[in-house]
Design a protein around this motif. Structure first.
Motif, PDB file in Angstrom:
ATOM      1  N   GLY A 319       0.818  -1.215   0.000  1.00  0.00           N
ATOM      2  CA  GLY A 319       0.000   0.000   0.000  1.00  0.00           C
ATOM      3  C   GLY A 319       0.846   1.257   0.000  1.00  0.00           C
ATOM      4  N   THR A 322       2.387   1.929  -3.370  1.00  0.00           N
ATOM      5  CA  THR A 322       1.437   2.539  -4.297  1.00  0.00           C
ATOM      6  C   THR A 322       1.347   4.054  -4.100  1.00  0.00           C
ATOM      7  OG1 THR A 322       0.113   0.513  -4.372  1.00  0.00           O
ATOM      8  CG2 THR A 322      -0.959   2.555  -5.081  1.00  0.00           C
ATOM      9  N   VAL A 323       1.201   4.493  -2.844  1.00  0.00           N
ATOM     10  CA  VAL A 323       1.051   5.936  -2.601  1.00  0.00           C
ATOM     11  C   VAL A 323       2.369   6.677  -2.850  1.00  0.00           C
ATOM     12  CG1 VAL A 323      -0.918   5.714  -1.046  1.00  0.00           C
ATOM     13  CG2 VAL A 323       1.409   5.651  -0.098  1.00  0.00           C
ATOM     14  N   MET A 351      -3.564  12.731  -2.064  1.00  0.00           N
ATOM     15  CA  MET A 351      -2.567  11.663  -1.981  1.00  0.00           C
ATOM     16  C   MET A 351      -2.117  11.448  -0.536  1.00  0.00           C
ATOM     17  SD  MET A 351      -2.167  10.247  -4.866  1.00  0.00           S
ATOM     18  CE  MET A 351      -0.823   9.225  -4.280  1.00  0.00           C
ATOM     19  N   GLY A 354      -4.619   9.399   1.218  1.00  0.00           N
ATOM     20  CA  GLY A 354      -4.425   7.989   0.847  1.00  0.00           C
ATOM     21  C   GLY A 354      -3.366   7.329   1.698  1.00  0.00           C
ATOM     22  N   TYR A 355      -2.282   8.053   1.968  1.00  0.00           N
ATOM     23  CA  TYR A 355      -1.214   7.531   2.830  1.00  0.00           C
ATOM     24  C   TYR A 355      -1.743   7.269   4.238  1.00  0.00           C
ATOM     25  CZ  TYR A 355       2.599   8.159   6.210  1.00  0.00           C
ATOM     26  OH  TYR A 355       3.441   8.037   7.274  1.00  0.00           O
ATOM     27  N   ILE A 357      -4.773   6.600   5.129  1.00  0.00           N
ATOM     28  CA  ILE A 357      -5.674   5.437   5.068  1.00  0.00           C
ATOM     29  C   ILE A 357      -4.852   4.138   5.152  1.00  0.00           C
ATOM     30  CG2 ILE A 357      -7.218   4.115   3.560  1.00  0.00           C
ATOM     31  CD1 ILE A 357      -8.291   6.795   2.536  1.00  0.00           C
ATOM     32  N   VAL A 358      -3.729   4.108   4.459  1.00  0.00           N
ATOM     33  CA  VAL A 358      -2.897   2.905   4.435  1.00  0.00           C
ATOM     34  C   VAL A 358      -2.312   2.610   5.815  1.00  0.00           C
ATOM     35  CG1 VAL A 358      -0.777   1.887   3.532  1.00  0.00           C
ATOM     36  CG2 VAL A 358      -2.314   3.103   1.987  1.00  0.00           C
TER      37      VAL A 358
END
Length: 362
Positions: A319, A322-323, A351, A354-355, A357-358
């Motif tokens: 994950g 990906t970010v 973005m 998103g980090y 969230i991971v």
């Protein structure tokens, strides 16, 4: 009265809280109550943040007096010293684990390129619509950062044990030092013009112009506040680890916390520069801090780990991979035209979300 106000900008009240925190942590016993643990950690972390702000404040004075690009370099190096100190303390106290260096580096990249750059561009875009900077300088930062991130964080995914051998760690450290050395030769030498935007608005009021104290004074107190940060973190490391354990906090949260404490003071200064339409100075601070962190923190922590027998894991999880890739792709596009706007800022913030969230899903 005006002179008095300028002088009070450089008072050292934060040292008082640091001394109180150190004395309290020396005499406090083992804490079992999560409420009391929370209070102790809030006070200690508040002391660390206030002292970190003072470190950057004194570095900011020196930065302004030396001018660009040396000013941004001084600020970036002061942040690196803070980061190295915090990571080393937590590693040697046994609280950081093999993943602390990796988690902190990733957090710094995502906080700067995602959160801080995003917020700054969003605010600057709302105020000025479009803002401009020297594209050549931004490209040099990205050219230096991309191979380092690829080799240090992405490549180990395919290696046995998802990390480097001792010999490979030495090579990785040397690569970092060589990259930063060549970059500094460009930034402070023949290519200095690439890191200056000639049409940038002048800063009429600045810590450096308002301070009545000498460079020696600011250098001395910079190190005093740095020692205060190190002392409080060292004494509070057990309490912080115990609190995170009781809260079942994500493993990467320690790295995120280190990154936030060291980057927040610099981020405040860079955001102020953006709001004064000084985008080049802000980007030099942001990207310079990321490059200096990777290039200088990693070799030092590799040495600390070798001397202390601490293992290090470099490979990121899928994950995060990906970010990270997405963040650099976005940066190469959004910063690739020499102008920015609010949309660019919002994209970087997304973005960063998103980090988060991971790491909070792990």
């Amino acid at each position: 009265m005006k002179a008095l106000k300028k002088r009070t900008k450089h008072s050292e009240y934060s040292l008082g809280l640091a001394v109180i925190s150190v004395v309290g942590l020396l005499f406090i016993g083992e804490i079992h109550s999560i409420a009391l643990l929370s209070v102790v950690n809030i006070i200690a972390l508040g002391s660390v943040l206030w002292s970190a702000l003072s470190v950057v404040r004194h570095a900011d004075v020196l930065a302004h007096r030396f001018g660009e690009p040396y000013g941004s370099l001084i600020l970036s190096l002061s942040v690196v010293v803070l980061e190295v100190s915090l990571i080393s303390i937590l590693m040697l106290s046994g609280k950081g684990g093999a993943f602390l260096l990796r988690d902190t580096i990733v957090a710094i990249i995502m906080i700067v390129l995602g959160g801080l750059v995003g917020i700054s561009l969003l605010l600057g875009g709302r105020k000025y619509s479009n803002q401009s900077f020297n594209l050549e300088g931004i490209n040099q930062y990205l050219i230096a950062l991309l191979p380092l991130v690829g080799i240090l964080l992405i490549l180990p995914i395919s290696l046995p044990g998802k990390t480097f051998t001792s010999g490979q760690q030495v090579v990785a450290g040397l690569v970092c030092v060589m990259m930063y050395s060549i970059f500094l030769l460009l930034q402070t030498g023949s290519q200095q013009r690439m890191f200056i935007y000639e049409d940038e608005d002048e800063d009429e009021e600045h810590h450096g112009t308002g301070s009545p104290f000498s460079n020696l004074h600011h250098t001395l107190f910079l190190f005093i506040h740095l020692i205060a940060v190190i002392g409080v973190v060292k004494l509070n490391s057990t309490n912080l680890d115990q609190l995170f354990g009781q809260l079942n906090a994500p493993a990467a949260l320690t790295g995120l916390l280190i990154a936030l404490m060291t980057l927040l003071p610099e981020g405040i200064g860079a955001t102020k520069s953006i709001l004064k339409n000084q985008v080049q100075r802000a980007m030099n601070l942001y990207l310079g801090s990321v490059l200096a962190t990777i290039s200088l923190t990693i070799p030092v922590i590799i040495l600390v780990a070798f001397l202390s027998g601490q293992p290090l894991v470099f490979a990121v999880d899928p994950g995060i991979e990906t970010v990270l890739i997405g963040m650099f792709l976005l940066s190469s596009i959004s910063l690739g035209y020499g102008t920015t706007n609010a949309l660019s800022g919002m994209s970087h913030i997304i973005m960063f979300i998103g980090y988060l969230i991971v790491i909070f899903s792990s």
